[in-house]
Design an enzyme around this catalytic site. Sequence first.
Site, PDB file in Angstrom:
ATOM      1  N   ASP A   1      89.013  28.757  10.069  1.00 36.33           N
ATOM      2  CA  ASP A   1      88.695  29.645   9.049  1.00 36.33           C
ATOM      3  C   ASP A   1      88.513  31.045   9.764  1.00 36.33           C
ATOM      4  OD1 ASP A   1      88.501  27.784   7.189  1.00 36.33           O
ATOM      5  OD2 ASP A   1      86.255  27.609   7.058  1.00 36.33           O
ATOM      6  N   ARG A   2      88.530  32.065   9.028  1.00 34.55           N
ATOM      7  CA  ARG A   2      88.541  33.293   9.588  1.00 34.55           C
ATOM      8  C   ARG A   2      87.249  33.815  10.533  1.00 34.55           C
ATOM      9  NH1 ARG A   2      90.099  38.935   6.218  1.00 34.55           N
ATOM     10  NH2 ARG A   2      89.489  40.481   8.035  1.00 34.55           N
TER      11      ARG A   2
END
Length: 328
Positions: free
Chosen positions: A153-154
Amino acid sequence: MMVFSMEKAEKSGSPAVRYLEIDESRAGQRLDNFLIAILKGVPRSHIYRILRKGEVRINKGRARPDYRLEQGDVVRIPPLRVSPAKDLDPQKAADGFGWLLPRILHEDDDLMVVNKPAGLAVHGGSGVSVGLIEALRGLRPETPALELAHRLDRDTSGCLLLAKTRPAMLALHRMLREGKMEKHYLALVSGAWRGGTREVSVALEKNRPHAGEHMVEVTEDGKESASRFIPHQRFGSATLMEIQLLTGRTHQARVHAAHLGHPIAGDDKYGDREFNRRLHKLGLRRLFLHAQRLRFTHPLTGYTMDIEAPLPDELSSLLQRLSREAQA
């Protein structure tokens, strides 16, 4: 992979239907990942749209995004206008993303492991013009086959695995599917964890609720997923956990932690708002989830790979503040 037929375009210069025959090098790859790889410049959202509408065909029939390609399959791709690839040219990459190079934890002829910082998306799209993979391709122009072997995930930091060759990619994907790669995360969760190691095994399903935001929920109709939670240190109303992902579903660690009643600190989707507000006052400005370690057998050399990414300073500093607070 071979393009062996093309329909005549309605107008000169307009896109045409393409037919691609799958060879041994692409066999075993998911259909959606195959399309993302070959249709560079086409937004991922558009790729999934043409899949949902049945415009992509396998051997003249509709196919799901998770269909595993087989050698000899014929893939029909509808007419698409492709924008130029987003990869940076080497000079722009060096100027804007040269700081990524010291974050490479391991690199050989077949693969690379990067210590991804929180806040950097792994690929461009959804409002992000350049992600980590586009930047690294610019920094490594001599490695055109560089691809993400998995994703983070970012807002998650830590070990991110990339393949530099097609054989390495196929082998790494097979290892991930078969659970032959150990993935260990560190997370700070809400609440005082009781007892020792605990495993959670529930089905997860990704849906699209109002506002178009993707969420993942525990549901009987989802895909099976399993994680192992190991407590490392308690801080009164918070616990530092090691989370070992036994499968690789979207948002798995975050949803499993919330399902157990111990959501991860800084999680604005599945977290505890009051807990997040308290830690924000202590300086937490991100999701406290770090991909600390990858352990696997190198797919081509056979060597045991055991690679760790140090806990970022902002997370270590928070733990020190929590420790002082708990001792006060």
